[in-house]
Scaffold this active site. Structure first.
Site, mmCIF file in Angstrom:
data_model
loop_
_atom_site.group_PDB
_atom_site.id
_atom_site.type_symbol
_atom_site.label_atom_id
_atom_site.label_comp_id
_atom_site.label_asym_id
_atom_site.label_seq_id
_atom_site.Cartn_x
_atom_site.Cartn_y
_atom_site.Cartn_z
ATOM 1 N N GLY A 145 0.817 -1.218 0.000
ATOM 2 C CA GLY A 145 0.000 0.000 0.000
ATOM 3 C C GLY A 145 0.845 1.260 0.000
ATOM 4 N N CYS A 146 1.910 1.251 0.792
ATOM 5 C CA CYS A 146 2.769 2.435 0.874
ATOM 6 C C CYS A 146 3.519 2.658 -0.436
ATOM 7 C CB CYS A 146 3.730 2.307 2.053
ATOM 8 S SG CYS A 146 2.848 2.225 3.633
ATOM 9 N N THR A 147 3.894 1.577 -1.100
ATOM 10 C CA THR A 147 4.547 1.699 -2.405
ATOM 11 C C THR A 147 3.570 2.291 -3.416
ATOM 12 O OG1 THR A 147 6.066 -0.111 -1.934
ATOM 13 C CG2 THR A 147 5.694 0.424 -4.260
#
Length: 157
Positions: free
Chosen positions: A47-49
């Site tokens: 998700g952060c990527t």
């Protein structure tokens, strides 16, 4: 959830943190510019990527509209450097390992994770005006499609 919530019109809490190259970056460095600050749980997670790459892909048009972008997580600078290099992230990634800045901005607290209440980073994004005041505060955002929603609210799309 945390008790501290920043709202439009509030001054953004100041900070000085290390970036992915070990350099010192302060909120004051961006005075006179509009700034997007996003807090994310952990570098190199799916998700952060997605979120970081969405900001990367929108960076030129955001900068063209006068906005700078910075991301803040609890990751150490060495991991942030790996993240930046792996995904060609060209904006500052800042390290807040003790979560002091997270707490000041109201993005550390209880949240739901796979049906369980845990304490951690509440994925959030803030837009600051040239004076360093909050123009837009978004808490508990979803990574996918988030940058497009911010761009729309800023009138860029």
């Amino acid at each position: 959830m945390t008790d501290t919530r920043l709202e439009a019109g509030s001054p953004a809490p100041d900070f000085t943190l290390l970036d992915q190259d070990g350099g010192s970056v302060s909120l004051a460095d961006f005075r006179g510019k509009k700034l997007v600050v996003f807090f994310y749980p952990a570098a190199m997670t799916p998700g952060c990527t997605t979120e970081a790459c969405d900001f990367r892909d929108s960076l030129a048009s955001l900068q063209g509209a006068g906005y700078e972008v910075i991301g803040i997580s609890r990751d150490e600078p060495a991991k942030l450097k790996q993240f930046a290099e792996r995904d060609a992230l060209t904006y500052p990634l800042l390290s807040d390992p003790d979560a002091a800045v997270h707490r000041a901005w109201g993005v550390w607290g209880e949240k739901m994770n796979y049906g369980k209440v845990i304490e951690g980073v509440i994925r959030s994004t803030f837009v600051l005006d040239e004076q360093g005041d909050i123009a837009l505060a978004k808490y508990n955002v979803k990574a996918t499609g988030h940058v497009a929603r911010i761009r729309k609210e800023l009138g860029l799309d």
